[in-house]
Design a protein around this motif. Structure first.
Motif, mmCIF file in Angstrom:
data_model
loop_
_atom_site.group_PDB
_atom_site.id
_atom_site.type_symbol
_atom_site.label_atom_id
_atom_site.label_comp_id
_atom_site.label_asym_id
_atom_site.label_seq_id
_atom_site.Cartn_x
_atom_site.Cartn_y
_atom_site.Cartn_z
ATOM 1 N N VAL A 2 15.561 -6.957 4.562
ATOM 2 C CA VAL A 2 14.547 -7.847 3.986
ATOM 3 C C VAL A 2 15.053 -8.441 2.666
ATOM 4 O O VAL A 2 14.918 -9.650 2.420
ATOM 5 C CB VAL A 2 13.225 -7.086 3.766
ATOM 6 C CG1 VAL A 2 12.253 -7.922 2.914
ATOM 7 C CG2 VAL A 2 12.577 -6.750 5.099
ATOM 8 N N ALA A 3 15.645 -7.602 1.830
ATOM 9 C CA ALA A 3 16.170 -8.089 0.551
ATOM 10 C C ALA A 3 17.268 -9.125 0.759
ATOM 11 O O ALA A 3 17.327 -10.131 0.042
ATOM 12 C CB ALA A 3 16.698 -6.916 -0.273
ATOM 13 N N TRP A 19 10.417 -4.523 -7.735
ATOM 14 C CA TRP A 19 9.767 -3.646 -6.761
ATOM 15 C C TRP A 19 9.858 -2.188 -7.201
ATOM 16 O O TRP A 19 8.892 -1.416 -7.022
ATOM 17 C CB TRP A 19 10.374 -3.834 -5.379
ATOM 18 C CG TRP A 19 9.524 -3.168 -4.325
ATOM 19 C CD1 TRP A 19 9.774 -2.028 -3.643
ATOM 20 C CD2 TRP A 19 8.234 -3.623 -3.893
ATOM 21 N NE1 TRP A 19 8.728 -1.727 -2.798
ATOM 22 C CE2 TRP A 19 7.767 -2.684 -2.931
ATOM 23 C CE3 TRP A 19 7.433 -4.717 -4.222
ATOM 24 C CZ2 TRP A 19 6.535 -2.831 -2.293
ATOM 25 C CZ3 TRP A 19 6.205 -4.855 -3.584
ATOM 26 C CH2 TRP A 19 5.767 -3.912 -2.642
ATOM 27 N N GLU A 20 10.968 -1.786 -7.774
ATOM 28 C CA GLU A 20 11.074 -0.426 -8.290
ATOM 29 C C GLU A 20 10.056 -0.193 -9.399
ATOM 30 O O GLU A 20 9.459 0.889 -9.499
ATOM 31 C CB GLU A 20 12.499 -0.157 -8.804
ATOM 32 C CG GLU A 20 13.504 0.121 -7.699
ATOM 33 C CD GLU A 20 13.103 1.297 -6.831
ATOM 34 O OE1 GLU A 20 12.855 2.396 -7.384
ATOM 35 O OE2 GLU A 20 13.004 1.121 -5.602
ATOM 36 N N SER A 21 9.843 -1.198 -10.233
ATOM 37 C CA SER A 21 8.844 -1.084 -11.288
ATOM 38 C C SER A 21 7.445 -0.979 -10.693
ATOM 39 O O SER A 21 6.614 -0.186 -11.160
ATOM 40 C CB SER A 21 8.938 -2.285 -12.224
ATOM 41 O OG SER A 21 7.997 -2.203 -13.262
ATOM 42 N N TYR A 22 7.180 -1.759 -9.654
ATOM 43 C CA TYR A 22 5.874 -1.705 -8.987
ATOM 44 C C TYR A 22 5.646 -0.340 -8.347
ATOM 45 O O TYR A 22 4.575 0.261 -8.483
ATOM 46 C CB TYR A 22 5.793 -2.796 -7.926
ATOM 47 C CG TYR A 22 4.541 -2.718 -7.069
ATOM 48 C CD1 TYR A 22 3.289 -3.061 -7.585
ATOM 49 C CD2 TYR A 22 4.607 -2.281 -5.746
ATOM 50 C CE1 TYR A 22 2.147 -2.975 -6.811
ATOM 51 C CE2 TYR A 22 3.470 -2.197 -4.954
ATOM 52 C CZ TYR A 22 2.245 -2.550 -5.500
ATOM 53 O OH TYR A 22 1.116 -2.460 -4.731
ATOM 54 N N ARG A 23 6.661 0.179 -7.693
ATOM 55 C CA ARG A 23 6.555 1.489 -7.054
ATOM 56 C C ARG A 23 6.314 2.573 -8.092
ATOM 57 O O ARG A 23 5.531 3.509 -7.866
ATOM 58 C CB ARG A 23 7.841 1.828 -6.275
ATOM 59 C CG ARG A 23 8.095 0.957 -5.065
ATOM 60 C CD ARG A 23 9.398 1.344 -4.389
ATOM 61 N NE ARG A 23 9.289 2.663 -3.788
ATOM 62 C CZ ARG A 23 10.092 3.688 -4.057
ATOM 63 N NH1 ARG A 23 11.064 3.562 -4.942
ATOM 64 N NH2 ARG A 23 9.932 4.840 -3.438
ATOM 65 N N GLY A 24 6.952 2.454 -9.220
ATOM 66 C CA GLY A 24 6.800 3.468 -10.258
ATOM 67 C C GLY A 24 5.475 3.394 -10.981
ATOM 68 O O GLY A 24 4.979 4.411 -11.480
ATOM 69 N N GLY A 25 4.881 2.199 -11.004
ATOM 70 C CA GLY A 25 3.646 2.042 -11.775
ATOM 71 C C GLY A 25 2.374 2.135 -10.970
ATOM 72 O O GLY A 25 1.292 2.288 -11.530
ATOM 73 N N ASP A 51 0.806 -1.218 0.000
ATOM 74 C CA ASP A 51 0.000 0.000 0.000
ATOM 75 C C ASP A 51 0.839 1.268 0.000
ATOM 76 O O ASP A 51 0.521 2.225 -0.703
ATOM 77 C CB ASP A 51 -0.919 0.007 1.232
ATOM 78 C CG ASP A 51 -1.942 -1.115 1.183
ATOM 79 O OD1 ASP A 51 -2.488 -1.360 0.088
ATOM 80 O OD2 ASP A 51 -2.193 -1.745 2.228
ATOM 81 N N ASN A 52 1.919 1.266 0.794
ATOM 82 C CA ASN A 52 2.660 2.518 0.915
ATOM 83 C C ASN A 52 3.761 2.676 -0.135
ATOM 84 O O ASN A 52 4.286 3.763 -0.329
ATOM 85 C CB ASN A 52 3.248 2.677 2.326
ATOM 86 C CG ASN A 52 4.183 1.535 2.718
ATOM 87 O OD1 ASN A 52 4.990 1.072 1.918
ATOM 88 N ND2 ASN A 52 4.083 1.091 3.971
ATOM 89 N N GLY A 53 4.132 1.577 -0.800
ATOM 90 C CA GLY A 53 5.101 1.672 -1.884
ATOM 91 C C GLY A 53 6.497 2.054 -1.445
ATOM 92 O O GLY A 53 7.284 2.533 -2.266
ATOM 93 N N ARG A 54 6.822 1.829 -0.178
ATOM 94 C CA ARG A 54 8.165 2.180 0.285
ATOM 95 C C ARG A 54 9.206 1.236 -0.309
ATOM 96 O O ARG A 54 8.899 0.116 -0.726
ATOM 97 C CB ARG A 54 8.233 2.117 1.808
ATOM 98 C CG ARG A 54 7.483 3.233 2.511
ATOM 99 C CD ARG A 54 7.979 3.388 3.942
ATOM 100 N NE ARG A 54 7.774 2.167 4.710
ATOM 101 C CZ ARG A 54 6.740 1.949 5.514
ATOM 102 N NH1 ARG A 54 5.797 2.876 5.637
ATOM 103 N NH2 ARG A 54 6.634 0.822 6.179
ATOM 104 N N ILE A 55 10.439 1.694 -0.334
ATOM 105 C CA ILE A 55 11.546 0.857 -0.784
ATOM 106 C C ILE A 55 11.727 -0.304 0.182
ATOM 107 O O ILE A 55 11.683 -0.126 1.410
ATOM 108 C CB ILE A 55 12.840 1.688 -0.869
ATOM 109 C CG1 ILE A 55 12.707 2.780 -1.923
ATOM 110 C CG2 ILE A 55 14.036 0.805 -1.186
ATOM 111 C CD1 ILE A 55 13.872 3.747 -1.959
ATOM 112 N N ILE A 56 11.910 -1.500 -0.334
ATOM 113 C CA ILE A 56 12.153 -2.664 0.515
ATOM 114 C C ILE A 56 13.488 -2.482 1.226
ATOM 115 O O ILE A 56 14.503 -2.158 0.600
ATOM 116 C CB ILE A 56 12.140 -3.962 -0.316
ATOM 117 C CG1 ILE A 56 10.727 -4.214 -0.858
ATOM 118 C CG2 ILE A 56 12.605 -5.152 0.506
ATOM 119 C CD1 ILE A 56 10.621 -5.423 -1.753
#
Length: 296
Positions: free
Chosen positions: A241-242, A282-288, A232-237
């Motif tokens: 965690v990575a 994840w960067e693609s998800y955050r951007g889209g 929901d918040n789109g924060r960087i992982i």
């Protein structure tokens, strides 16, 4: 060696029922190599090139039905939006000549742990449409690989198509090889985000006796993303965690030492690919996606 050439799918099923040991051949990019090196000498070859429907695909509302003989080139050209992970994997297959001939059905039939399509199919959650004169069934991709170059097909069954859900989130694919083209994977990794179910799926190739998923890594990441509200918040992982995800993916491997790489190198490489593909997707998800916070 006898050569069977059915003119229709029905004739192909009848021939396979009569000769269960017959080896199907369409692109021939795997089978002919084994025959030429005398690693295999089947009693019958079942040529499927006259069965035109195997080269067709159909994009439905939720999934793509991909004919077993659709060449990798067509996947790259026409299905990049619907099946991005498989399209990326198709780019890494051998050479243009092989990509024009080979298809996913052959990869599945051979069931080599190094097959380039397998990690993408596992990450996407595909199903294999198998048929015989007895009827049709769908085999979940997680149940398809049964051992080294063994699959769940019955002796009288043929692969007709693969059903793959359309991507509802970013997908990635990464492969390590000893050169840039015409190379068998030292190891490979596929990752797909599924925002509709808030889950992540993986696929690992050439790092175990069969293509496998890193299920423990998936469970960890799914929990971490949910608990942190990342969807929901789109924060960087977070790096921790990575790293934990990458370590768990490496631990899912059960590789061997061979001429292409050592077991320890394969584990290390899978961990690196897992971390990188997670970052990319994840960067693609955050951007889209439209988030209210955390977007750079």
């Amino acid at each position: 060696m006898d050569f069977l050439r059915p003119a229709s799918w029905e004739e192909a099923l009848a021939a396979k029922a009569e000769h269960p040991t017959a080896v199907p051949i369409a692109g021939g990019t795997d089978v002919m190599v084994e025959i030429n090196f005398d690693h295999r000498r089947p009693e019958y070859l079942l040529d499927l090139n006259r069965v035109g429907e195997l080269s067709d695909w159909e994009a439905g509302e939720e999934s793509v039905r991909l004919g077993a003989s659709v060449p990798y080139t067509k996947i790259m050209e026409h299905l990049r939006g619907e099946l991005p992970g498989l399209a990326l994997a198709s780019h890494t297959v051998a050479s243009p000549q092989i990509r024009n001939r080979g298809g996913v059905g052959g990869n599945l039939g051979t069931a080599s742990p190094a097959g380039d399509a397998h990690p993408a199919l596992l990450a996407a959650g595909a199903e294999v449409e198998a048929e015989s004169v007895r009827g049709t069934r769908l085999i979940p991709i997680d149940e398809f690989y049964t051992g080294v170059k063994r699959n769940a097909l019955a002796p009288d069954e043929l692969i007709r198509a693969v059903h793959i859900k359309k991507a509802d989130g970013p997908q990635q694919y990464s492969k390590v090889g000893t050169r840039n083209a015409m190379v068998i994977a030292v190891c490979a990794f596929g990752l797909a985000l599924h925002p509709s179910t808030r889950t992540v799926r993986t696929g690992i190739g050439s790092a175990a006796p069969t293509p496998v998923r890193a299920k423990t890594a998936e469970e960890f990441l799914n929990a971490a993303l949910e608990e942190g509200g990342f969807w929901d918040n789109g924060r960087i992982i977070t790096p921790s965690v990575a790293k934990q995800f990458a370590d768990l993916c490496a631990a899912a491997c059960n590789p061997i030492d061979d001429v292409r790489g050592t077991a320890s190198y394969r584990r290390h490489a899978v961990g690196i690919m897992a971390r990188r593909t997670l970052t990319w997707t994840w960067e693609s998800y955050r951007g889209g996606a439209a988030h209210t916070e955390g977007v750079a």
